[in-house]
Design a protein around this motif. Structure first.
Motif, PDB file in Angstrom:
ATOM      1  N   LEU A 107      46.378  34.430  38.102  1.00 41.65           N
ATOM      2  CA  LEU A 107      46.028  36.066  37.357  1.00 41.65           C
ATOM      3  C   LEU A 107      45.472  36.649  38.961  1.00 41.65           C
ATOM      4  CD1 LEU A 107      45.178  36.713  34.079  1.00 41.65           C
ATOM      5  CD2 LEU A 107      47.069  37.471  34.699  1.00 41.65           C
ATOM      6  N   PRO A 108      46.183  37.940  39.309  1.00 39.42           N
ATOM      7  CA  PRO A 108      45.905  38.615  40.782  1.00 39.42           C
ATOM      8  C   PRO A 108      44.364  38.423  40.896  1.00 39.42           C
ATOM      9  CG  PRO A 108      47.199  40.161  39.164  1.00 39.42           C
ATOM     10  CD  PRO A 108      47.270  39.139  38.726  1.00 39.42           C
ATOM     11  N   GLN A 109      43.515  37.946  41.876  1.00 40.03           N
ATOM     12  CA  GLN A 109      42.096  37.624  42.439  1.00 40.03           C
ATOM     13  C   GLN A 109      41.581  38.824  42.706  1.00 40.03           C
ATOM     14  OE1 GLN A 109      40.778  34.764  40.901  1.00 40.03           O
ATOM     15  NE2 GLN A 109      42.763  34.672  39.507  1.00 40.03           N
ATOM     16  N   THR A 110      40.453  38.657  42.816  1.00 39.58           N
ATOM     17  CA  THR A 110      39.615  40.407  42.930  1.00 39.58           C
ATOM     18  C   THR A 110      38.115  39.361  43.799  1.00 39.58           C
ATOM     19  OG1 THR A 110      40.783  42.134  41.684  1.00 39.58           O
ATOM     20  CG2 THR A 110      38.451  42.484  43.011  1.00 39.58           C
ATOM     21  N   HIS A 111      38.071  39.224  44.749  1.00 40.04           N
ATOM     22  CA  HIS A 111      37.125  39.290  45.341  1.00 40.04           C
ATOM     23  C   HIS A 111      35.625  40.414  45.404  1.00 40.04           C
ATOM     24  CE1 HIS A 111      38.254  35.294  46.432  1.00 40.04           C
ATOM     25  NE2 HIS A 111      38.871  35.848  46.219  1.00 40.04           N
ATOM     26  N   LEU A 112      34.734  40.504  45.413  1.00 41.20           N
ATOM     27  CA  LEU A 112      33.465  41.062  45.592  1.00 41.20           C
ATOM     28  C   LEU A 112      31.975  40.767  46.003  1.00 41.20           C
ATOM     29  CD1 LEU A 112      33.739  43.142  41.894  1.00 41.20           C
ATOM     30  CD2 LEU A 112      34.420  43.923  44.309  1.00 41.20           C
ATOM     31  N   GLU A 126      23.792  41.369  47.865  1.00 36.16           N
ATOM     32  CA  GLU A 126      24.634  41.125  48.543  1.00 36.16           C
ATOM     33  C   GLU A 126      25.315  39.649  48.025  1.00 36.16           C
ATOM     34  OE1 GLU A 126      24.580  40.853  53.045  1.00 36.16           O
ATOM     35  OE2 GLU A 126      24.626  43.355  53.130  1.00 36.16           O
ATOM     36  N   VAL A 127      25.656  39.707  46.258  1.00 34.02           N
ATOM     37  CA  VAL A 127      25.642  38.446  45.984  1.00 34.02           C
ATOM     38  C   VAL A 127      27.506  38.632  45.810  1.00 34.02           C
ATOM     39  CG1 VAL A 127      25.871  37.111  43.738  1.00 34.02           C
ATOM     40  CG2 VAL A 127      23.937  38.235  44.433  1.00 34.02           C
ATOM     41  N   MET A 128      28.395  37.157  46.442  1.00 34.09           N
ATOM     42  CA  MET A 128      29.691  37.149  46.269  1.00 34.09           C
ATOM     43  C   MET A 128      29.648  36.344  44.967  1.00 34.09           C
ATOM     44  SD  MET A 128      30.690  35.475  50.125  1.00 34.09           S
ATOM     45  CE  MET A 128      29.118  34.032  49.644  1.00 34.09           C
ATOM     46  N   TRP A 129      30.895  38.019  44.602  1.00 33.42           N
ATOM     47  CA  TRP A 129      31.794  37.221  43.357  1.00 33.42           C
ATOM     48  C   TRP A 129      33.114  37.024  43.797  1.00 33.42           C
ATOM     49  CZ3 TRP A 129      28.797  37.024  39.200  1.00 33.42           C
ATOM     50  CH2 TRP A 129      27.419  37.200  39.057  1.00 33.42           C
ATOM     51  N   ALA A 130      33.961  36.369  42.670  1.00 34.92           N
ATOM     52  CA  ALA A 130      35.076  36.459  42.554  1.00 34.92           C
ATOM     53  C   ALA A 130      35.777  36.173  41.134  1.00 34.92           C
ATOM     54  CB  ALA A 130      35.910  35.229  43.598  1.00 34.92           C
ATOM     55  N   GLY A 131      37.047  36.375  41.046  1.00 35.89           N
ATOM     56  CA  GLY A 131      37.684  36.329  39.380  1.00 35.89           C
ATOM     57  C   GLY A 131      38.682  37.353  39.281  1.00 35.89           C
ATOM     58  N   VAL A 132      39.125  38.088  38.428  1.00 38.37           N
ATOM     59  CA  VAL A 132      40.496  38.703  37.557  1.00 38.37           C
ATOM     60  C   VAL A 132      39.605  39.167  37.392  1.00 38.37           C
ATOM     61  CG1 VAL A 132      41.851  39.180  36.125  1.00 38.37           C
ATOM     62  CG2 VAL A 132      41.264  37.031  36.917  1.00 38.37           C
ATOM     63  N   ARG A 169      37.898  49.750  33.440  1.00 40.02           N
ATOM     64  CA  ARG A 169      39.074  49.919  33.716  1.00 40.02           C
ATOM     65  C   ARG A 169      38.836  50.123  34.939  1.00 40.02           C
ATOM     66  NH1 ARG A 169      44.418  48.700  32.769  1.00 40.02           N
ATOM     67  NH2 ARG A 169      44.578  48.772  30.367  1.00 40.02           N
ATOM     68  N   ARG A 170      37.687  50.354  35.738  1.00 37.58           N
ATOM     69  CA  ARG A 170      37.114  50.002  37.185  1.00 37.58           C
ATOM     70  C   ARG A 170      37.427  48.715  37.793  1.00 37.58           C
ATOM     71  NH1 ARG A 170      32.306  53.958  38.323  1.00 37.58           N
ATOM     72  NH2 ARG A 170      31.917  51.764  40.104  1.00 37.58           N
ATOM     73  N   ARG A 171      37.304  48.690  38.930  1.00 40.03           N
ATOM     74  CA  ARG A 171      38.175  47.697  39.083  1.00 40.03           C
ATOM     75  C   ARG A 171      36.672  46.881  40.464  1.00 40.03           C
ATOM     76  NH1 ARG A 171      43.379  45.972  39.458  1.00 40.03           N
ATOM     77  NH2 ARG A 171      41.975  45.005  40.440  1.00 40.03           N
ATOM     78  N   ASP A 172      36.133  47.403  39.514  1.00 38.03           N
ATOM     79  CA  ASP A 172      34.462  46.315  40.050  1.00 38.03           C
ATOM     80  C   ASP A 172      33.824  46.508  38.927  1.00 38.03           C
ATOM     81  OD1 ASP A 172      33.221  48.708  39.569  1.00 38.03           O
ATOM     82  OD2 ASP A 172      31.907  49.757  40.586  1.00 38.03           O
ATOM     83  N   VAL A 173      34.192  45.982  37.828  1.00 29.72           N
ATOM     84  CA  VAL A 173      33.963  44.998  36.739  1.00 29.72           C
ATOM     85  C   VAL A 173      35.125  43.665  36.697  1.00 29.72           C
ATOM     86  CG1 VAL A 173      33.657  44.983  34.250  1.00 29.72           C
ATOM     87  CG2 VAL A 173      33.770  47.119  35.368  1.00 29.72           C
ATOM     88  N   LEU A 174      34.363  42.935  36.658  1.00 35.61           N
ATOM     89  CA  LEU A 174      35.217  41.300  36.704  1.00 35.61           C
ATOM     90  C   LEU A 174      34.973  40.560  35.865  1.00 35.61           C
ATOM     91  CD1 LEU A 174      34.726  40.150  40.541  1.00 35.61           C
ATOM     92  CD2 LEU A 174      36.916  40.932  39.838  1.00 35.61           C
ATOM     93  N   VAL A 175      35.756  39.471  35.468  1.00 39.56           N
ATOM     94  CA  VAL A 175      35.932  38.152  34.052  1.00 39.56           C
ATOM     95  C   VAL A 175      35.894  37.245  35.538  1.00 39.56           C
ATOM     96  CG1 VAL A 175      36.978  36.725  32.683  1.00 39.56           C
ATOM     97  CG2 VAL A 175      37.117  39.237  32.773  1.00 39.56           C
ATOM     98  N   ALA A 176      34.256  36.887  36.033  1.00 39.83           N
ATOM     99  CA  ALA A 176      33.474  36.104  37.405  1.00 39.83           C
ATOM    100  C   ALA A 176      34.047  34.405  36.509  1.00 39.83           C
ATOM    101  CB  ALA A 176      32.349  36.582  37.702  1.00 39.83           C
ATOM    102  N   THR A 177      34.627  34.059  37.992  1.00 45.38           N
ATOM    103  CA  THR A 177      34.932  32.727  38.271  1.00 45.38           C
ATOM    104  C   THR A 177      34.206  31.804  39.207  1.00 45.38           C
ATOM    105  OG1 THR A 177      37.671  32.607  38.919  1.00 45.38           O
ATOM    106  CG2 THR A 177      37.190  32.403  36.391  1.00 45.38           C
TER     107      THR A 177
END
Length: 244
Positions: A107-112, A126-132, A169-177
């Motif tokens: 799925l598209p990946q998002t980085h925050l 400043e914790v780095m997160w990534a996932g869907v 539906r916010r873009r800053d809510v992640l299913v983080a991997t």
């Protein structure tokens, strides 16, 4: 707090110790002592742990690497490897689906990069997160018009959380991997966890095992013990301390 905040998973074996759940005031007071123990030394910390054990399902209060602290509401969580991991998304959706790690990676990946803020006062910047991003996951299964909320369950067997559909539906809510530039470790709630950037850490459920679309918000573990259902940083739980 987050499952709570960061649950300690150092205890061995599948045994679960059940205490008596208590409300938010007692928890905050005891965790304040826990923070003192971190500052003063191990002997005081051991005394705090003993004091906590009879009155609440929170177990050890320990400092963690990188500024995180680890608490627990269960005595242990059996690890799941990335190869073993499965997460079911169901409820009020057009097509229930079970996701593997490979499915999530497709799925598209998002980085925050966002701060992690605990309701008890500590913060990791400043914790780095990534996932869907959760909206992308919801789109992948199709949301029924009847759905008004999203419920999350942890594979620790106890912890739950919910968001309204607008919040989910916010873009800053992640299913983080990924977290801190690497796969999410078991101690941090991996292989997959929730990260709700604008809310206190108790919303960011660890060991994410299931997602259910529902007609209304179902109160989570700490909401049933006195915490606010909407956990906006600096604007909930009697706090006025948004990070600057």
């Amino acid at each position: 707090m987050e499952n709570v905040d960061e649950q300690d998973t150092q205890q061995k074996g599948p045994r679960r110790t059940e205490g008596t759940p208590v409300g938010r005031r007692v928890v905050l007071g005891m965790l304040g002592l826990g923070a003192a123990g971190v500052a003063v030394g191990a002997s005081l910390q051991q005394g705090v742990n003993k004091a906590l054990a009879p009155v609440t399902q929170i177990g050890d209060v320990l400092p963690g690497a990188g500024g995180f602290r680890f608490y627990s509401v269960v005595s242990s969580v059996r690890p799941r490897t990335p190869a073993q991991y499965k997460m079911t998304v169901g409820g009020l959706v057009r097509g229930a689906r079970t996701f593997s790690m490979a499915d999530l990676a497709a799925l598209p990946q998002t980085h925050l990069t966002r701060d992690f803020q605990c309701v008890t006062g500590w913060r990791v910047p400043e914790v780095m997160w990534a996932g869907v991003a959760l909206p992308d996951l919801l789109d992948a299964v199709g949301v029924s018009p009847r759905a008004r909320a999203v419920r999350f369950t942890s594979f620790d067997g106890v912890y739950t959380e919910s968001l309204t559909m607008d919040q989910a539906r916010r873009r800053d809510v992640l299913v983080a991997t990924q977290m801190l530039g690497a796969p999410v470790t078991h101690d941090h709630g991996g292989p997959v966890r929730l990260f709700v950037a604008p809310m206190y850490g108790y919303k960011s459920l660890k060991w994410l095992g299931g997602i259910e679309l529902t007609e209304k918000v179902v109160s989570g573990y700490w909401e049933r013990r006195g915490y606010d259902v909407d956990a906006w940083v600096g604007r909930s739980n009697g706090r006025d301390d948004a990070p600057t």
